[in-house]
Motif scaffolding. Structure first.
Motif, PDB file in Angstrom:
ATOM      1  N   GLU A  87      10.946  -6.254   9.541  1.00  0.00           N
ATOM      2  CA  GLU A  87      10.115  -5.486   8.612  1.00  0.00           C
ATOM      3  C   GLU A  87      10.965  -4.530   7.781  1.00  0.00           C
ATOM      4  N   CYS A 105       4.930   3.305   7.756  1.00  0.00           N
ATOM      5  CA  CYS A 105       5.184   3.725   6.384  1.00  0.00           C
ATOM      6  C   CYS A 105       6.683   3.981   6.209  1.00  0.00           C
ATOM      7  N   CYS A 114       1.927   5.063   0.725  1.00  0.00           N
ATOM      8  CA  CYS A 114       1.644   5.893   1.898  1.00  0.00           C
ATOM      9  C   CYS A 114       2.598   7.072   1.931  1.00  0.00           C
ATOM     10  N   THR A 150       0.853  -1.190   0.000  1.00  0.00           N
ATOM     11  CA  THR A 150       0.000   0.000   0.000  1.00  0.00           C
ATOM     12  C   THR A 150       0.885   1.235   0.000  1.00  0.00           C
ATOM     13  N   GLY A 174       1.429  -5.395   3.918  1.00  0.00           N
ATOM     14  CA  GLY A 174       0.423  -6.159   4.634  1.00  0.00           C
ATOM     15  C   GLY A 174      -0.391  -5.286   5.573  1.00  0.00           C
ATOM     16  N   THR A 175      -0.540  -5.756   6.816  1.00  0.00           N
ATOM     17  CA  THR A 175      -1.357  -5.045   7.798  1.00  0.00           C
ATOM     18  C   THR A 175      -0.544  -4.069   8.642  1.00  0.00           C
ATOM     19  N   SER A 176       0.745  -3.928   8.356  1.00  0.00           N
ATOM     20  CA  SER A 176       1.570  -2.995   9.124  1.00  0.00           C
ATOM     21  C   SER A 176       1.069  -1.570   8.951  1.00  0.00           C
ATOM     22  N   GLN A 177       1.168  -0.780  10.013  1.00  0.00           N
ATOM     23  CA  GLN A 177       0.762   0.622   9.966  1.00  0.00           C
ATOM     24  C   GLN A 177       1.955   1.557   9.835  1.00  0.00           C
TER      25      GLN A 177
END
Length: 337
Positions: free
Chosen positions: A205, A171, A156, A154, A166-169
């Motif tokens: 990550e 950026c 950002c 995604t 994935g679902t990590s917030q």
């Protein structure tokens, strides 16, 4: 029988042929073994470029933890007649082998009795796919173990400079470089972020971001370590292990980007540091003669604040705390290339 004096005979072993392994992976050219998909990459690459390709497909370089898996992989690999990288090395601790997924070697091994002096393991086609070691910059085809689908990315950050996996917030923006520490730090600031602080929690990550978005070659990466007095880098030749370097080393960098809004229009940065005031982008202030500070303000008054405020009445600078105070903001953020 046939062939006269050169006759041959065909005998049966009495054993049924092994069932074909289910296909999987890109273009169904991999095989499924014990629930995972093993896939041999098309091209010969460096060890870490192989890991990079595997991460992009949703896995790592392969882990082989049983004789059954080894035997089935030999059947799969035999037609290719190619050496293949697997995810095993002892580069972090000589003589102690570890898989790329972080697990230890375990009870099963197919290492040859005589290994080379290098650290990275491959399946040697001319030795019945026994495990041998080579330099990480040798060229082999990567054997990937795909445990999931390709990661969901995604965009950002300001102008979509960064990526979330994935679902990590979190950026992150990976800057391929090469740039020195100061220029890399500035590149993070101009993207409304700062150099990523690396911890035990986010290291995997960050390395995943490097594998997916970094330079496809030999390159170390700047990050912010726990000790701000040294310049921390992730070392390519040590599987991105943390180390230190001089500030002028030509590296890539990993930035973590912040959300900006009407309430927080500027990203965080440095203010008072090591006995002097600096601009948020790291440049020293041009106030050697003290002409911008109100009398009694500045370095000698940091007890009243380590940030500076421009007085609307006299246009001089005064100390103020960096939090808990309200003032208008002027941001400087040149467009990133």
């Amino acid at each position: 029988m046939c062939g006269g004096s050169m006759k041959n005979s065909v005998y049966s072993t009495g054993k049924a042929a092994a069932a074909a392994l289910p296909s999987c992976g890109p273009k169904d050219t991999g095989v499924e073994i014990n629930g995972d998909c093993f896939y041999l990459g098309d091209s010969e690459v460096f060890f870490l470029e192989g890991e990079r390709q595997c991460v992009g497909l949703g896995g790592h370089l392969a882990t082989i933890d049983s004789e059954d898996t080894q035997s089935k992989l030999e059947t799969y690999l035999r037609p290719f007649r190619a050496d293949a990288w697997i995810g095993l090395s002892d580069v972090l601790n000589e003589g102690t082998f570890q898989w790329m997924d972080g697990s230890s070697l375990g009870a099963y091994t197919n290492l040859r009795s005589k290994l080379s002096t290098s650290d990275f393991v491959f399946l040697q086609a001319t030795r019945k796919f026994q495990w041998q070691t080579a330099w990480m910059t040798n060229l082999k085809r990567p054997l990937c173990q795909l445990t999931g689908t390709a990661p969901i990315i995604t965009k950002c950050g300001t102008n979509d400079y960064g990526n979330m996996i994935g679902t990590s917030q979190d950026c992150y923006a990976v800057m391929p470089g090469p740039s020195n520490f100061r220029d890399s730090q500035y590149a993070c600031w101009t993207r409304n972020g700062h150099m990523a602080l690396i911890t035990a929690t986010n290291k995997d990550e960050i390395i995943k971001h490097i594998n997916l978005f970094g330079y496809s070659g030999v390159r170390d990466y700047w990050v912010q370590g726990s000790d701000p007095s040294v310049y921390t880098e992730l070392k390519y030749y040590e599987l991105y292990k943390e180390g230190t370097s001089s500030s002028g080393a030509p590296n890539g960098a990993v930035c973590i980007l912040e959300d900006v809004s009407a309430s927080t229009p500027c990203s965080s940065g440095y203010r008072y540091d090591s006995g002097s005031f600096k601009w948020v982008d790291g440049e020293p202030t041009d106030d050697a003669n003290g002409v911008f500070w109100k009398d009694g303000q500045g370095v000698g008054n940091i007890a009243n604040g380590k940030c500076a405020k421009l007085s609307s009445r006299r246009l001089y600078w005064i100390n103020m705390p960096c939090s808990g105070q309200n003032a208008a903001l002027v941001c400087k953020a040149p467009a990133a290339a």
